[in-house]
Design a protein around this motif. Structure first.
Motif, PDB file in Angstrom:
ATOM      1  N   LYS A   1       2.015  -3.047 -11.904  1.00  0.00           N
ATOM      2  CA  LYS A   1       1.103  -4.094 -12.384  1.00  0.00           C
ATOM      3  C   LYS A   1       1.883  -5.243 -13.023  1.00  0.00           C
ATOM      4  N   THR A   2       2.896  -4.905 -13.803  1.00  0.00           N
ATOM      5  CA  THR A   2       3.714  -5.942 -14.434  1.00  0.00           C
ATOM      6  C   THR A   2       4.496  -6.736 -13.390  1.00  0.00           C
ATOM      7  N   GLN A   3       5.034  -6.031 -12.391  1.00  0.00           N
ATOM      8  CA  GLN A   3       5.736  -6.725 -11.312  1.00  0.00           C
ATOM      9  C   GLN A   3       4.784  -7.637 -10.550  1.00  0.00           C
ATOM     10  N   ALA A   4       3.571  -7.156 -10.315  1.00  0.00           N
ATOM     11  CA  ALA A   4       2.572  -7.979  -9.631  1.00  0.00           C
ATOM     12  C   ALA A   4       2.226  -9.210 -10.462  1.00  0.00           C
ATOM     13  N   ALA A   5       2.156  -9.041 -11.783  1.00  0.00           N
ATOM     14  CA  ALA A   5       1.893 -10.189 -12.649  1.00  0.00           C
ATOM     15  C   ALA A   5       2.991 -11.233 -12.519  1.00  0.00           C
ATOM     16  N   GLY A   6       4.222 -10.774 -12.399  1.00  0.00           N
ATOM     17  CA  GLY A   6       5.325 -11.715 -12.210  1.00  0.00           C
ATOM     18  C   GLY A   6       5.191 -12.500 -10.923  1.00  0.00           C
ATOM     19  N   VAL A   7       4.754 -11.832  -9.860  1.00  0.00           N
ATOM     20  CA  VAL A   7       4.571 -12.537  -8.591  1.00  0.00           C
ATOM     21  C   VAL A   7       3.423 -13.537  -8.705  1.00  0.00           C
ATOM     22  N   LEU A   8       2.343 -13.144  -9.351  1.00  0.00           N
ATOM     23  CA  LEU A   8       1.232 -14.079  -9.555  1.00  0.00           C
ATOM     24  C   LEU A   8       1.719 -15.337 -10.270  1.00  0.00           C
ATOM     25  N   ALA A   9       2.525 -15.133 -11.307  1.00  0.00           N
ATOM     26  CA  ALA A   9       3.047 -16.289 -12.050  1.00  0.00           C
ATOM     27  C   ALA A   9       3.934 -17.154 -11.160  1.00  0.00           C
ATOM     28  N   GLU A  10       4.771 -16.515 -10.342  1.00  0.00           N
ATOM     29  CA  GLU A  10       5.628 -17.269  -9.431  1.00  0.00           C
ATOM     30  C   GLU A  10       4.805 -18.090  -8.446  1.00  0.00           C
ATOM     31  N   LEU A  11       3.638 -17.570  -8.078  1.00  0.00           N
ATOM     32  CA  LEU A  11       2.787 -18.252  -7.103  1.00  0.00           C
ATOM     33  C   LEU A  11       1.806 -19.215  -7.759  1.00  0.00           C
ATOM     34  N   GLY A  12       1.950 -19.416  -9.077  1.00  0.00           N
ATOM     35  CA  GLY A  12       1.153 -20.423  -9.764  1.00  0.00           C
ATOM     36  C   GLY A  12      -0.154 -19.949 -10.346  1.00  0.00           C
ATOM     37  N   ASP A  13      -0.405 -18.646 -10.341  1.00  0.00           N
ATOM     38  CA  ASP A  13      -1.640 -18.121 -10.914  1.00  0.00           C
ATOM     39  C   ASP A  13      -1.405 -17.855 -12.400  1.00  0.00           C
ATOM     40  N   PRO A  14      -2.087 -18.550 -13.305  1.00  0.00           N
ATOM     41  CA  PRO A  14      -1.824 -18.409 -14.743  1.00  0.00           C
ATOM     42  C   PRO A  14      -2.140 -17.022 -15.289  1.00  0.00           C
ATOM     43  N   GLU A  15      -2.976 -16.262 -14.591  1.00  0.00           N
ATOM     44  CA  GLU A  15      -3.307 -14.917 -15.057  1.00  0.00           C
ATOM     45  C   GLU A  15      -2.051 -14.051 -15.162  1.00  0.00           C
ATOM     46  N   GLY A  16      -1.103 -14.279 -14.262  1.00  0.00           N
ATOM     47  CA  GLY A  16       0.122 -13.490 -14.283  1.00  0.00           C
ATOM     48  C   GLY A  16       0.946 -13.743 -15.525  1.00  0.00           C
ATOM     49  N   ALA A  17       1.173 -15.012 -15.868  1.00  0.00           N
ATOM     50  CA  ALA A  17       1.961 -15.350 -17.046  1.00  0.00           C
ATOM     51  C   ALA A  17       1.282 -14.866 -18.322  1.00  0.00           C
ATOM     52  N   THR A  18      -0.041 -14.990 -18.389  1.00  0.00           N
ATOM     53  CA  THR A  18      -0.779 -14.530 -19.561  1.00  0.00           C
ATOM     54  C   THR A  18      -0.592 -13.032 -19.767  1.00  0.00           C
TER      55      THR A  18
ATOM     56  N   ASP B   1       0.807  -1.217   0.000  1.00  0.00           N
ATOM     57  CA  ASP B   1       0.000   0.000   0.000  1.00  0.00           C
ATOM     58  C   ASP B   1       0.839   1.266   0.000  1.00  0.00           C
ATOM     59  N   ALA B   2       2.174   1.120   0.017  1.00  0.00           N
ATOM     60  CA  ALA B   2       3.070   2.280   0.035  1.00  0.00           C
ATOM     61  C   ALA B   2       3.643   2.483  -1.363  1.00  0.00           C
ATOM     62  N   ASP B   3       3.341   3.612  -1.978  1.00  0.00           N
ATOM     63  CA  ASP B   3       3.759   3.846  -3.360  1.00  0.00           C
ATOM     64  C   ASP B   3       5.259   3.688  -3.562  1.00  0.00           C
ATOM     65  N   LEU B   4       6.062   4.160  -2.613  1.00  0.00           N
ATOM     66  CA  LEU B   4       7.511   4.142  -2.777  1.00  0.00           C
ATOM     67  C   LEU B   4       8.135   2.778  -2.481  1.00  0.00           C
ATOM     68  N   LEU B   5       7.393   1.910  -1.817  1.00  0.00           N
ATOM     69  CA  LEU B   5       7.937   0.601  -1.444  1.00  0.00           C
ATOM     70  C   LEU B   5       7.327  -0.544  -2.251  1.00  0.00           C
ATOM     71  N   ARG B   6       6.209  -0.288  -2.921  1.00  0.00           N
ATOM     72  CA  ARG B   6       5.425  -1.373  -3.516  1.00  0.00           C
ATOM     73  C   ARG B   6       6.229  -2.230  -4.491  1.00  0.00           C
ATOM     74  N   PHE B   7       6.957  -1.595  -5.409  1.00  0.00           N
ATOM     75  CA  PHE B   7       7.655  -2.353  -6.442  1.00  0.00           C
ATOM     76  C   PHE B   7       8.671  -3.312  -5.826  1.00  0.00           C
ATOM     77  N   ARG B   8       9.453  -2.816  -4.863  1.00  0.00           N
ATOM     78  CA  ARG B   8      10.448  -3.689  -4.228  1.00  0.00           C
ATOM     79  C   ARG B   8       9.795  -4.724  -3.327  1.00  0.00           C
ATOM     80  N   ALA B   9       8.656  -4.366  -2.732  1.00  0.00           N
ATOM     81  CA  ALA B   9       7.935  -5.355  -1.918  1.00  0.00           C
ATOM     82  C   ALA B   9       7.477  -6.521  -2.791  1.00  0.00           C
ATOM     83  N   LEU B  10       6.999  -6.208  -3.979  1.00  0.00           N
ATOM     84  CA  LEU B  10       6.586  -7.270  -4.905  1.00  0.00           C
ATOM     85  C   LEU B  10       7.784  -8.135  -5.301  1.00  0.00           C
ATOM     86  N   GLY B  11       8.934  -7.495  -5.529  1.00  0.00           N
ATOM     87  CA  GLY B  11      10.125  -8.263  -5.861  1.00  0.00           C
ATOM     88  C   GLY B  11      10.496  -9.230  -4.750  1.00  0.00           C
TER      89      GLY B  11
END
Length: 325
Positions: free
Chosen positions: A186-203, A148-158
């Motif tokens: 959003k793209t970083q979040a998609a990568g995490v979704l894919a890592e966690l097995g959610d096909p929506e991320g890879a798509t 929820d923190a704009d400045l931390l979100r991208f690295r938190a997703l990583g």
């Protein structure tokens, strides 16, 4: 133009004589920059380190923490950085925590875990990020809060992508579907979704990687396609790599390296040998070949050092080939 040694001495003199905090902080930061510019300068700055670390000004002590990582061997850094975790000023604790996190040492997990109780959320985040990099979930809640923190979100997703803890999936999925989420997040979040097995991320990553129109996060999507081993990534990345007009060729090379498919070897070798290609793309191909770990690829990387025209390119390759297999 002033010699770097003269610049160093001038910065040290400013620290000693200058009374204005802003100029003292600038001088301390200049010492770090000078020490970091060229490998091998560290010994010429070691004597300045104790002075910065005990300075009365927090900004100077923080620069001292940075300087420690530039002048000390990695195995000697914890002894200097750990006492800084108890500094009265949060910005010094923040720098020390982040620098310790970047060492990725299991023996530092306890020290990082202790910083999860720090009163400053930024410090807690650095600790959680470091612990996640060691494969432990002690800081999971801190990372989820950082979404929820704009400045931390991208690295938190990583960090969540590194951790691969399924408990993060609902929060990351909610974030991914948030209205008006910045493109990189959003793209970083998609990568995490894919890592966690959610096909929506890879798509999403595969769609974003297509060369339909320019978008600022396309290179990130291209590389993540390989990192998360998205279905169809091999073919998609090869098509990008083979297009001499595609600005994401370097990202495709990095993605192929992270994908780890040996079929990419001849494609990456071709880019490495393409003298007319952008030097950064060739460096990306070298990095990918080194990551693949195949003897032929690594030998060709070593042999290619002399073919790079810039000193920076040759230095980057020389540092690459010194890395442990």
């Amino acid at each position: 133009m002033m010699d770097w040694r003269a610049e160093r001495d001038s910065a040290l003199l400013a620290l000693e004589r200058e009374k204005r905090p802003a100029l003292r902080a600038e001088a301390a930061d200049q010492l770090f920059q000078l020490a970091s510019e060229v490998p091998g300068r560290g010994p010429d700055f070691v004597d300045a380190l104790p002075r910065l670390l005990v300075d009365k000004q927090p900004e100077v002590r923080r620069a001292g923490v940075r300087l420690a990582t530039a002048v000390l061997p990695e195995d000697e850094q914890p002894a200097t950085l750990l006492p800084r975790l108890r500094d009265d000023e949060w910005m010094v604790r923040l720098e020390a925590t982040g620098r310790l996190a970047d060492l990725y040492r299991q023996d530092l997990r306890g020290a990082l875990a202790s910083m999860l109780e720090d009163p400053m959320p930024e410090v807690r985040f650095e600790a959680a990020r470091g612990i996640a990099g060691l494969g432990h979930a002690a800081g999971l809640e801190v990372l989820l809060e950082a979404l929820d923190a704009d400045l931390l979100r991208f690295r938190a997703l990583g960090a969540l992508g590194q951790l691969k803890d399924a408990r993060a999936l609902p929060a990351v999925k909610r974030l991914f579907h948030r209205w008006l989420l910045p493109a990189f997040d959003k793209t970083q979040a998609a990568g995490v979704l894919a890592e966690l097995g959610d096909p929506e991320g890879a798509t999403y990553l595969l769609q974003r990687a297509q060369k339909k129109k320019w978008n600022p996060d396309r290179a990130l999507a291209v590389e993540l396609c390989g990192a998360v081993k998205a279905p169809g990534a091999l073919e998609q990345l090869k098509a990008i790599l083979d297009d001499p007009k595609d600005e994401c060729r370097g990202a495709a090379a990095r993605g192929l390296g992270r994908l780890g498919d040996e079929r990419a070897l001849p494609w990456l070798l071709a880019l490495l040998d393409e003298r007319s290609a952008d030097e950064d793309f060739r460096l990306d191909a070298a990095d990918a070949l080194w990551r693949l770990g195949l003897p032929e690829g690594r030998e060709r990387v070593r042999a290619s050092i002399s073919t790079f025209t810039t000193p920076e390119g040759r230095m980057e390759l020389e540092e690459l080939v010194q890395e442990e297999p």
